[in-house]
Write an enzyme that holds these catalytic residues in place. Sequence first.
Site, PDB file in Angstrom:
ATOM      1  N   LYS A  13       0.825  -1.216   0.000  1.00 22.14           N
ATOM      2  CA  LYS A  13       0.000   0.000   0.000  1.00 22.14           C
ATOM      3  C   LYS A  13       0.859   1.266   0.000  1.00 22.14           C
ATOM      4  O   LYS A  13       0.642   2.167  -0.799  1.00 22.14           O
ATOM      5  CB  LYS A  13      -0.901   0.055   1.241  1.00 22.14           C
ATOM      6  CG  LYS A  13      -1.972  -0.999   1.317  1.00 22.14           C
ATOM      7  CD  LYS A  13      -2.894  -0.754   2.507  1.00 22.14           C
ATOM      8  CE  LYS A  13      -2.194  -0.780   3.845  1.00 22.14           C
ATOM      9  NZ  LYS A  13      -1.712  -2.083   4.288  1.00 22.14           N
ATOM     10  N   ARG A  88      -9.830   1.127   8.544  1.00 24.16           N
ATOM     11  CA  ARG A  88      -9.399  -0.246   8.787  1.00 24.16           C
ATOM     12  C   ARG A  88     -10.462  -1.046   9.507  1.00 24.16           C
ATOM     13  O   ARG A  88     -10.255  -2.245   9.755  1.00 24.16           O
ATOM     14  CB  ARG A  88      -8.158  -0.218   9.671  1.00 24.16           C
ATOM     15  CG  ARG A  88      -6.862  -0.603   9.003  1.00 24.16           C
ATOM     16  CD  ARG A  88      -5.778  -0.368  10.037  1.00 24.16           C
ATOM     17  NE  ARG A  88      -4.588  -1.115   9.804  1.00 24.16           N
ATOM     18  CZ  ARG A  88      -3.534  -0.640   9.139  1.00 24.16           C
ATOM     19  NH1 ARG A  88      -3.564   0.548   8.615  1.00 24.16           N
ATOM     20  NH2 ARG A  88      -2.467  -1.376   9.020  1.00 24.16           N
ATOM     21  N   ARG A 127      11.320  -6.840   5.056  1.00 19.68           N
ATOM     22  CA  ARG A 127      11.279  -5.414   5.400  1.00 19.68           C
ATOM     23  C   ARG A 127      11.823  -5.195   6.818  1.00 19.68           C
ATOM     24  O   ARG A 127      12.466  -4.182   7.104  1.00 19.68           O
ATOM     25  CB  ARG A 127       9.841  -4.895   5.323  1.00 19.68           C
ATOM     26  CG  ARG A 127       9.740  -3.402   5.596  1.00 19.68           C
ATOM     27  CD  ARG A 127       8.366  -2.855   5.310  1.00 19.68           C
ATOM     28  NE  ARG A 127       7.423  -3.155   6.376  1.00 19.68           N
ATOM     29  CZ  ARG A 127       6.120  -2.915   6.305  1.00 19.68           C
ATOM     30  NH1 ARG A 127       5.597  -2.406   5.220  1.00 19.68           N
ATOM     31  NH2 ARG A 127       5.333  -3.205   7.312  1.00 19.68           N
ATOM     32  N   ARG A 133      11.448  -1.915  11.494  1.00 22.83           N
ATOM     33  CA  ARG A 133      10.214  -1.468  12.140  1.00 22.83           C
ATOM     34  C   ARG A 133       9.889  -2.388  13.302  1.00 22.83           C
ATOM     35  O   ARG A 133       9.899  -3.600  13.146  1.00 22.83           O
ATOM     36  CB  ARG A 133       9.077  -1.500  11.112  1.00 22.83           C
ATOM     37  CG  ARG A 133       8.515  -0.130  10.835  1.00 22.83           C
ATOM     38  CD  ARG A 133       7.512  -0.188   9.736  1.00 22.83           C
ATOM     39  NE  ARG A 133       6.261  -0.821  10.176  1.00 22.83           N
ATOM     40  CZ  ARG A 133       5.151  -0.773   9.451  1.00 22.83           C
ATOM     41  NH1 ARG A 133       5.133  -0.153   8.304  1.00 22.83           N
ATOM     42  NH2 ARG A 133       4.048  -1.361   9.885  1.00 22.83           N
ATOM     43  N   ARG A 144      -1.141  -8.855  13.119  1.00 26.51           N
ATOM     44  CA  ARG A 144      -1.612  -7.892  12.116  1.00 26.51           C
ATOM     45  C   ARG A 144      -2.403  -8.572  11.002  1.00 26.51           C
ATOM     46  O   ARG A 144      -3.403  -8.030  10.526  1.00 26.51           O
ATOM     47  CB  ARG A 144      -0.430  -7.099  11.554  1.00 26.51           C
ATOM     48  CG  ARG A 144      -0.020  -5.975  12.497  1.00 26.51           C
ATOM     49  CD  ARG A 144       1.428  -5.612  12.377  1.00 26.51           C
ATOM     50  NE  ARG A 144       1.790  -5.080  11.096  1.00 26.51           N
ATOM     51  CZ  ARG A 144       3.015  -5.199  10.555  1.00 26.51           C
ATOM     52  NH1 ARG A 144       3.963  -5.872  11.191  1.00 26.51           N
ATOM     53  NH2 ARG A 144       3.279  -4.670   9.400  1.00 26.51           N
TER      54      ARG A 144
HETATM   55  P1  ADP Z   1       0.788  -2.265   7.955  1.00 27.25           P
HETATM   56  O1  ADP Z   1      -0.243  -2.065   6.893  1.00 27.25           O
HETATM   57  O2  ADP Z   1       2.052  -2.872   7.451  1.00 27.25           O
HETATM   58  O3  ADP Z   1       0.273  -2.985   9.167  1.00 27.25           O
HETATM   59  P2  ADP Z   1       0.672   0.575   8.749  1.00 27.25           P
HETATM   60  O4  ADP Z   1       1.839   1.486   8.684  1.00 27.25           O
HETATM   61  O5  ADP Z   1      -0.492   0.887   7.888  1.00 27.25           O
HETATM   62  O6  ADP Z   1       1.280  -0.851   8.467  1.00 27.25           O
HETATM   63  O7  ADP Z   1       0.149   0.518  10.269  1.00 27.25           O
HETATM   64  C1  ADP Z   1       0.980   0.221  11.350  1.00 27.25           C
HETATM   65  C2  ADP Z   1       0.184   0.159  12.653  1.00 27.25           C
HETATM   66  O8  ADP Z   1      -0.404   1.451  12.928  1.00 27.25           O
HETATM   67  C3  ADP Z   1      -0.996  -0.798  12.663  1.00 27.25           C
HETATM   68  O9  ADP Z   1      -0.618  -2.120  12.976  1.00 27.25           O
HETATM   69  C4  ADP Z   1      -1.875  -0.174  13.760  1.00 27.25           C
HETATM   70  O10 ADP Z   1      -1.383  -0.468  15.046  1.00 27.25           O
HETATM   71  C5  ADP Z   1      -1.689   1.306  13.532  1.00 27.25           C
HETATM   72  N1  ADP Z   1      -2.705   1.876  12.610  1.00 27.25           N
HETATM   73  C6  ADP Z   1      -2.478   2.430  11.384  1.00 27.25           C
HETATM   74  N2  ADP Z   1      -3.624   2.826  10.813  1.00 27.25           N
HETATM   75  C7  ADP Z   1      -4.618   2.519  11.689  1.00 27.25           C
HETATM   76  C8  ADP Z   1      -6.038   2.656  11.686  1.00 27.25           C
HETATM   77  N3  ADP Z   1      -6.685   3.205  10.656  1.00 27.25           N
HETATM   78  N4  ADP Z   1      -6.721   2.197  12.754  1.00 27.25           N
HETATM   79  C9  ADP Z   1      -6.108   1.662  13.800  1.00 27.25           C
HETATM   80  N5  ADP Z   1      -4.784   1.490  13.882  1.00 27.25           N
HETATM   81  C10 ADP Z   1      -4.032   1.909  12.846  1.00 27.25           C
END
Ligand code: ADP
Length: 187
Positions: A13, A88, A127, A133, A144
């Site tokens: 993404k 999400r 990654r 990370r 996740r």
């Molecule tokens: P990935 O898609 O690889 O899990 P992101 O960078 O999109 O990585 O998100 C990392 C973390 O940030 C998520 O696991 C969550 O804890 C938090 N997060 C991001 N966006 C949201 C959201 N819309 N609602 C709740 N938590 C979020």
Amino acid sequence: MILILLGPPGAGKGTQAKILMDRLGIVQISTGDILRDAVRKGTPLGLKAKDYMDRGDLVPDEVMIGIIEERVGQKDCERGFLLDGFPRTIPQAEALDALFAKTGKAIDAVVTLTAKEEELVKRLLSRAEAEGRSDDNPESIRTRLQVFREKTQPLIDYYRSRGKLVEVDGLGTVEEVAERIKEALGN
Ligand code: ADP
């Protein structure tokens, strides 16, 4: 133009969001980046979000909805924006619909990137080595992916039934996937 990028962790993404942003001249709003920045700076938001993120859990809906309401109201979003990582959950999607109804905006398309779980795990682990990370460890990755299946997957039907969904195969090189998205969006 208002776009949403939806897909499991590791689907690409963030990478595709940057390409789309450059191509379409709209801003990218990555909730993951906003949260990681807050954690790095030790702001109240960061302190609140850190444990959820490290575990691979979602940060509570009301926190995320507040962030997005504030962010999309800013001047640089007037020409359009791309949401990467939001919504999400169904409550987040409903809150977004309510916000857009109030402010006279509409989602143009929701692009969902699909990929097999095996491939996602492989990408996330590599990654982890490259970027370090703190949530790219096997336990958090498992959480996740499970959170995605339970909380985020239902959004695919939510947007499909509203005629907004554009499904794109996320397997292949970055350029191949970018080209597929371009075709699917018709520009
Ligand atoms: P990935 O898609 O690889 O899990 P992101 O960078 O999109 O990585 O998100 C990392 C973390 O940030 C998520 O696991 C969550 O804890 C938090 N997060 C991001 N966006 C949201 C959201 N819309 N609602 C709740 N938590 C979020």
